[in-house]
Design a protein around this motif. Sequence first.
Motif, short mmCIF file in Angstrom:
data_model
loop_
_atom_site.label_atom_id
_atom_site.label_comp_id
_atom_site.label_asym_id
_atom_site.label_seq_id
_atom_site.Cartn_x
_atom_site.Cartn_y
_atom_site.Cartn_z
N HIS A 1 -10.06 47.18 4.13
CA HIS A 1 -9.43 45.69 4.19
C HIS A 1 -10.01 44.80 3.05
CE1 HIS A 1 -13.56 45.03 6.13
NE2 HIS A 1 -13.41 43.79 5.47
N LEU A 2 -10.95 45.32 2.37
CA LEU A 2 -11.50 44.54 1.25
C LEU A 2 -10.57 44.96 -0.10
CD1 LEU A 2 -15.33 44.75 1.59
CD2 LEU A 2 -13.85 42.97 1.77
N GLN A 3 -10.44 46.27 -0.14
CA GLN A 3 -9.40 46.91 -1.25
C GLN A 3 -7.89 46.42 -1.00
OE1 GLN A 3 -9.42 51.32 -0.15
NE2 GLN A 3 -10.17 51.50 -2.47
N GLU A 4 -7.59 45.92 0.34
CA GLU A 4 -6.26 45.48 0.34
C GLU A 4 -6.08 44.06 -0.35
OE1 GLU A 4 -5.43 45.46 4.46
OE2 GLU A 4 -5.32 47.78 4.52
N THR A 5 -7.37 43.16 0.01
CA THR A 5 -7.47 41.64 -0.53
C THR A 5 -7.62 41.75 -1.96
OG1 THR A 5 -8.56 41.26 1.50
CG2 THR A 5 -8.80 39.78 -0.49
N LEU A 6 -8.07 43.01 -2.44
CA LEU A 6 -8.15 42.92 -3.99
C LEU A 6 -6.97 43.71 -4.81
CD1 LEU A 6 -12.03 44.08 -4.24
CD2 LEU A 6 -11.09 41.71 -4.89
N GLY A 7 -5.97 44.39 -4.08
CA GLY A 7 -4.95 44.82 -4.45
C GLY A 7 -5.23 46.20 -4.89
N ILE A 8 -6.19 47.08 -4.46
CA ILE A 8 -6.77 48.16 -4.98
C ILE A 8 -6.75 49.65 -4.11
CG2 ILE A 8 -8.17 47.43 -7.03
CD1 ILE A 8 -10.68 47.73 -5.06
N THR A 9 -5.67 49.61 -3.13
CA THR A 9 -5.67 50.44 -1.88
C THR A 9 -5.55 51.96 -2.47
OG1 THR A 9 -3.69 49.70 -1.54
CG2 THR A 9 -4.92 48.91 -0.40
N ASP A 10 -4.91 51.97 -3.84
CA ASP A 10 -4.82 53.43 -4.54
C ASP A 10 -5.98 53.77 -5.05
OD1 ASP A 10 -4.84 51.41 -6.45
OD2 ASP A 10 -3.35 52.51 -7.70
N GLN A 11 -7.02 52.97 -5.23
CA GLN A 11 -8.15 53.58 -5.69
C GLN A 11 -9.24 54.43 -4.84
OE1 GLN A 11 -9.31 52.75 -9.08
NE2 GLN A 11 -7.35 52.14 -9.38
N PRO A 12 -9.98 55.04 -5.43
CA PRO A 12 -10.85 56.04 -4.49
C PRO A 12 -12.11 55.35 -3.83
CG PRO A 12 -11.27 56.45 -6.81
CD PRO A 12 -10.23 55.47 -6.80
N LEU A 13 -12.68 55.85 -2.98
CA LEU A 13 -13.96 55.31 -2.21
C LEU A 13 -15.14 55.98 -2.15
CD1 LEU A 13 -12.17 53.52 0.91
CD2 LEU A 13 -13.22 52.18 -1.10
N ILE A 14 -16.03 55.46 -2.35
CA ILE A 14 -17.45 56.33 -2.12
C ILE A 14 -18.00 55.58 -0.89
CG2 ILE A 14 -19.53 56.53 -3.02
CD1 ILE A 14 -18.50 56.67 -5.90
N CYS A 15 -17.88 56.41 0.22
CA CYS A 15 -18.33 55.95 1.67
C CYS A 15 -19.71 56.68 1.83
CB CYS A 15 -17.44 56.13 2.45
SG CYS A 15 -15.60 55.80 2.03
N TYR A 16 -20.51 55.83 2.71
CA TYR A 16 -21.66 56.48 3.39
C TYR A 16 -22.66 56.66 2.23
CZ TYR A 16 -18.80 56.96 7.60
OH TYR A 16 -17.81 56.69 8.72
#
Length: 269
Positions: free
Chosen positions: A50-65
């Motif tokens: 939801h933070l990615q959506e707000t920033l417009g970066i939903t195509d970017q990778p994520l480092i989780c956990y």
Amino acid sequence: MFKAICTDIDGTLLNPDRELSKRTIDIIRSIKDDVSVILASSRMPAAMRHLQETLGITDQPLICYNGGYIISQKDGIKVLDSVEIPFSLCEFIAQWSHNKKLHAGFYLEDDWYAPSDDQWTKREINNTKVQASIYSGLDLMQSWKSLNKGAHKIMCMGEPQLIDQLVAELYAIDAPLHLYRSKDTYLEIAPLQISKASALNQLLQAELNIEMRDVIAFGDNYNDIEMLKAVGCGVAVGNAKDEVKKIADEITLPGKEDGVAATLEKYFG
């Protein structure tokens, strides 16, 4: 100039309401087409998207956990790496927590299993904007047993002395785990071999063809130290632990005062 930005979330990127400020949104949206923006957190994917959506970066990778689960989102979701806490240790912690009445939540991929809908669960829902599945730890272990599944993260929340006891128990059995206390009532448990630094390096090589020296990274806590040391420019927010500030290349304003945005404006604005 830096080719990628990597930032921690809690304590670093969010404002006092645990949300993204307009200043942060504006600067990231203005540069996101020219530079990769990677979120790196102990959070689960759903609590980051939801933070990615707000920033417009939903195509970017994520480092989780904290690096235990790395996902690419360029052409649909692709798991680049996944490191779990072994089932035997999950079972040990589930049984111990059940006996001592300590809240233990288990996270795997995009699922969060909380033992009850108590104050701890409600607080985490409020903080992360994600709903939990209510499932007792023992029942969950029963369902995982035949699949030999483990957890990406275990979050124990409760009285400090109970957490102290669990930490002592895990040290006593030499459990290969990161035991990370974000506060005295919270214990985050993760596999020993992971870190944000190694995850970022792996992600840059596999996905972006960028070197660590081309990255500017932001953090506030012990689990950010390796990452800040490994990149071209490691920035500690003003509220960071002293140990983090000590190794940082720069110190910016506190997270709640838009420290990340202030530094990004300086370099990219």
